[in-house]
Design an enzyme around this catalytic site. Sequence first.
Site, mmCIF file in Angstrom:
data_model
loop_
_atom_site.group_PDB
_atom_site.id
_atom_site.type_symbol
_atom_site.label_atom_id
_atom_site.label_comp_id
_atom_site.label_asym_id
_atom_site.label_seq_id
_atom_site.Cartn_x
_atom_site.Cartn_y
_atom_site.Cartn_z
ATOM 1 N N ARG B 28 -10.241 13.484 -4.283
ATOM 2 C CA ARG B 28 -10.190 12.831 -5.581
ATOM 3 C C ARG B 28 -11.077 11.587 -5.671
ATOM 4 N NH1 ARG B 28 -5.565 9.903 -8.764
ATOM 5 N NH2 ARG B 28 -5.850 10.751 -10.852
ATOM 6 N N ALA B 29 -11.561 11.125 -4.500
ATOM 7 C CA ALA B 29 -12.413 9.937 -4.501
ATOM 8 C C ALA B 29 -13.681 10.188 -5.303
ATOM 9 C CB ALA B 29 -12.746 9.545 -3.068
ATOM 10 N N CYS B 52 -6.636 -29.647 -9.996
ATOM 11 C CA CYS B 52 -5.853 -28.721 -9.163
ATOM 12 C C CYS B 52 -4.591 -29.398 -8.651
ATOM 13 C CB CYS B 52 -6.700 -28.242 -7.987
ATOM 14 S SG CYS B 52 -5.719 -27.425 -6.712
ATOM 15 N N CYS B 55 -4.584 -29.824 -4.639
ATOM 16 C CA CYS B 55 -5.517 -30.668 -3.898
ATOM 17 C C CYS B 55 -4.815 -31.958 -3.438
ATOM 18 C CB CYS B 55 -6.744 -31.009 -4.760
ATOM 19 S SG CYS B 55 -8.027 -29.727 -4.725
ATOM 20 N N GLY B 160 -2.265 -11.960 -9.297
ATOM 21 C CA GLY B 160 -1.297 -12.864 -9.915
ATOM 22 C C GLY B 160 -1.331 -14.267 -9.366
ATOM 23 N N HIS B 165 -6.863 -22.545 -5.115
ATOM 24 C CA HIS B 165 -6.752 -23.365 -3.902
ATOM 25 C C HIS B 165 -6.091 -22.520 -2.804
ATOM 26 C CE1 HIS B 165 -6.613 -27.522 -2.128
ATOM 27 N NE2 HIS B 165 -5.911 -26.822 -1.250
ATOM 28 N N GLN B 169 2.867 -18.632 0.268
ATOM 29 C CA GLN B 169 4.218 -19.005 -0.101
ATOM 30 C C GLN B 169 5.214 -18.525 0.954
ATOM 31 O OE1 GLN B 169 5.481 -18.540 -4.229
ATOM 32 N NE2 GLN B 169 3.473 -17.731 -4.776
ATOM 33 N N HIS B 282 6.246 -9.284 8.017
ATOM 34 C CA HIS B 282 7.595 -8.747 8.155
ATOM 35 C C HIS B 282 8.066 -9.022 9.578
ATOM 36 C CE1 HIS B 282 7.501 -5.818 4.520
ATOM 37 N NE2 HIS B 282 8.332 -6.803 4.284
ATOM 38 N N LYS B 312 -7.646 0.145 -7.543
ATOM 39 C CA LYS B 312 -6.710 1.254 -7.587
ATOM 40 C C LYS B 312 -5.512 0.826 -8.427
ATOM 41 C CE LYS B 312 -3.996 4.687 -6.692
ATOM 42 N NZ LYS B 312 -4.214 6.004 -7.307
ATOM 43 N N PHE B 313 -5.140 1.637 -9.407
ATOM 44 C CA PHE B 313 -3.968 1.341 -10.221
ATOM 45 C C PHE B 313 -2.778 2.127 -9.688
ATOM 46 C CE2 PHE B 313 -7.392 0.089 -12.982
ATOM 47 C CZ PHE B 313 -6.886 -0.973 -13.685
ATOM 48 N N TYR B 317 2.235 7.976 -12.082
ATOM 49 C CA TYR B 317 2.735 8.832 -11.019
ATOM 50 C C TYR B 317 3.290 8.005 -9.862
ATOM 51 C CZ TYR B 317 3.318 12.102 -7.295
ATOM 52 O OH TYR B 317 3.880 12.823 -6.272
ATOM 53 N N GLU B 318 2.583 6.944 -9.534
ATOM 54 C CA GLU B 318 2.983 6.122 -8.388
ATOM 55 C C GLU B 318 4.330 5.445 -8.637
ATOM 56 O OE1 GLU B 318 0.039 6.305 -9.786
ATOM 57 O OE2 GLU B 318 -1.396 6.769 -8.199
HETATM 58 O O1 LIG Z 1 -5.462 10.072 -13.810
HETATM 59 P P1 LIG Z 1 -6.101 8.826 -14.351
HETATM 60 O O2 LIG Z 1 -5.566 8.446 -15.712
HETATM 61 O O3 LIG Z 1 -7.595 8.872 -14.306
HETATM 62 O O4 LIG Z 1 -5.672 7.696 -13.330
HETATM 63 C C1 LIG Z 1 -4.610 6.820 -13.479
HETATM 64 O O5 LIG Z 1 -3.346 7.464 -13.290
HETATM 65 C C2 LIG Z 1 -3.096 8.008 -11.987
HETATM 66 C C3 LIG Z 1 -1.685 8.538 -11.942
HETATM 67 O O6 LIG Z 1 -0.705 7.520 -12.169
HETATM 68 C C4 LIG Z 1 -3.348 6.973 -10.887
HETATM 69 O O7 LIG Z 1 -3.285 7.618 -9.626
HETATM 70 C C5 LIG Z 1 -4.700 6.287 -11.038
HETATM 71 O O8 LIG Z 1 -4.815 5.246 -10.090
HETATM 72 C C6 LIG Z 1 -4.818 5.719 -12.461
HETATM 73 O O9 LIG Z 1 -6.072 5.096 -12.637
HETATM 74 O O1 LIG Z 2 4.510 -17.951 -7.543
HETATM 75 P P1 LIG Z 2 3.260 -17.671 -8.339
HETATM 76 O O2 LIG Z 2 2.029 -17.659 -7.478
HETATM 77 O O3 LIG Z 2 3.119 -18.563 -9.539
HETATM 78 O O4 LIG Z 2 3.482 -16.205 -8.927
HETATM 79 C C1 LIG Z 2 2.990 -15.027 -8.355
HETATM 80 O O5 LIG Z 2 3.690 -14.665 -7.174
HETATM 81 C C2 LIG Z 2 5.094 -14.367 -7.323
HETATM 82 C C3 LIG Z 2 5.617 -13.874 -5.993
HETATM 83 O O6 LIG Z 2 4.969 -12.713 -5.535
HETATM 84 C C4 LIG Z 2 5.337 -13.329 -8.426
HETATM 85 O O7 LIG Z 2 6.713 -13.234 -8.675
HETATM 86 C C5 LIG Z 2 4.615 -13.708 -9.724
HETATM 87 O O8 LIG Z 2 4.747 -12.669 -10.657
HETATM 88 C C6 LIG Z 2 3.134 -13.968 -9.426
HETATM 89 O O9 LIG Z 2 2.454 -14.336 -10.595
#
Ligand SMILES: O=P(O)(O)O[C@H]1O[C@H](CO)[C@@H](O)[C@H](O)[C@H]1O
Ligand SMILES: O=P(O)(O)O[C@H]1O[C@H](CO)[C@@H](O)[C@H](O)[C@H]1O
Lengths: 340, 340
Positions: B28-29, B52, B55, B160, B165, B169, B282, B312-313, B317-318
Amino acid sequence: MENTDLQDYSHKRYNILTGEWVLVSPHRAKRPWQGQNEAVSNEVRPSYDETCYLCAGNTRINGEINPKYQDVFVFTNDFAALQSDSKSFSVEDGLLLAQSETGICKVICFSPDHSKSLADMAPNDIQKVVYAWQREYKELADNPDINYVQIFENKGAVMGCSNPHPHGQIWSQSTLPNEVEKKNTQQLAYFNKNNSSLLGDYLIQELEKQERIIFENDSFVVLIPFWAIWPFEAMIVPKKHQANILELNDTEALLYAEAISVLTKAYDKLFNTSFPYSSGIHQAPTNGEENNHWHWHMSFYPPLLRSATVKKFMVGYEMFGTPQRDITAETAVKMIRELI
Amino acid sequence: MENTDLQDYSHKRYNILTGEWVLVSPHRAKRPWQGQNEAVSNEVRPSYDETCYLCAGNTRINGEINPKYQDVFVFTNDFAALQSDSKSFSVEDGLLLAQSETGICKVICFSPDHSKSLADMAPNDIQKVVYAWQREYKELADNPDINYVQIFENKGAVMGCSNPHPHGQIWSQSTLPNEVEKKNTQQLAYFNKNNSSLLGDYLIQELEKQERIIFENDSFVVLIPFWAIWPFEAMIVPKKHQANILELNDTEALLYAEAISVLTKAYDKLFNTSFPYSSGIHQAPTNGEENNHWHWHMSFYPPLLRSATVKKFMVGYEMFGTPQRDITAETAVKMIRELI
Ligand SMILES: O=P(O)(O)O[C@H]1O[C@H](CO)[C@@H](O)[C@H](O)[C@H]1O
Ligand SMILES: O=P(O)(O)O[C@H]1O[C@H](CO)[C@@H](O)[C@H](O)[C@H]1O
């Protein structure tokens, strides 16, 4: 009577369907946001786009030409993640364990109109999508190599959707995916113990409380589950105990379409944008077993948190620990309910 | 001898640490990408940014002033998802189950230099970060209310991260998060059965095969696990069976810092960009139990797939089924190994 502790203090809630927890931090919704903003597309799309490979009459990348379809159009994914003619093998090499997986992946166009989404479609037209889901589920269920059928939609670029033409997907396969295994286990244990549907009994409780209900009609309830992860996550559940969508009669199919319509329209109003989400139907496996313990349902996982451009990131802590949410399910319900 | 089926056909691989599967679709790649592109920031950041809040010498939102720190600086998160003085309660109302969760959240600045990331820091300076992680883990482990300590970093706006900086966490809490529960169960079952470390035995196998190793030094192996989910996911594992990072001596702390340095530098070269990821350690819970079955490790989950702008989204499905990847772990290893 609402439990106010749940609105004031950090806690975790148990997802009865998966057996996993979500961490809720109600006070954290107040933190200022300085991170990434998503792009909002205010682009008005035409009803037909000659460069779109899903529009009627257009040619797809593999050279096939889409028919001049009038409502719903289904075809086998040109870049399928699962293939039916794939080789069968397994690896059991010490701690390396792998198993071939075959399947069939389809694309389902909801409408020939490139400019629409489910939120813009009339319940009558969404009912045709429901019928298509039923037909596909039935056909795949009859295939002895297919033991599970996942119907889903990725809506919006932020959800990895690569084409704005209204469409969803169906990935069907020989074994049960992780999330389905979890829900299978939990529902089976409950059914064996109580001889009733886990989700059905949960519905009774929610309908009594009326704290997390977004909408209901004669056959369906739309609610934010107690254990929702995404800020505006919601679930559509049939009131009758049905294992899969084949059990819907015509009236119920229309009432299901109405539930989808009401929810997606409210979503679009929430941040005044075409609301992105991934949605999916979890229903009984098609593995030939008695799957009475299953109570099918459709979930919506939308990423937006504060506005059309600020989403919730499920990252570090969420990936290594537990999904975490800021606004509570109860606050989210109140916001959505006002828009119906 | 490489198993070529794994490079050619769809299959699922078993994650021995979580007991869950990943779906791999090598063919699929090749699919073309027409979806969302991420923004790349080529902005050159100054070493000091007066706006910031991380800082040295600057004022945070709550009015506190950061010290003029020289290397690492740790403080309690001003918008903590978990709080130590939170109310204790529990809800057991039919199918609604909830439990209060208390904890302590900290922010740890890796360097006073606003322009740097771990990839730009010398192993000697990363070693100071490792020492800080050890100090914090120790202090939190000594707190009777804290039973698990999650150290992590969100790097890059796409993950996110709300401030460029260099910082990570620590979220510590009274119960074990979902992912930690899974790894606890799997490691314990293996340890009870074989009286050896699951991850230790896995390392032996991988070092013999040399198919997924990115780098090794006297004390650490950097590899892409057989069951990796993210395209360039990697794991740093101590060769010795150690339950937590407190067991590292000074030499090992430096070799650990070297492993982090080698991996993050290679990542940055891969798509010629400051490579985004979430990373996390972990390790054994701090619940006072015998946690000999734990073998600590650090994982990196980077979202990029094809370039600095195409990720990668993990969506429809995921979310509803199983995580899915396109390029195999073995292909990814080859790409990264060339950059070291
Ligand atoms: O199949 P699409 O719409 O091209 O791809 C999208 O949906 C898929 C199924 O959730 C995912 O694996 C892909 O990462 C996402 O980009
Ligand atoms: O704590 P931050 O950096 O503001 O926030 C980020 O990390 C957190 C922990 O993974 C998440 O819950 C937040 O959604 C994300 O934006």
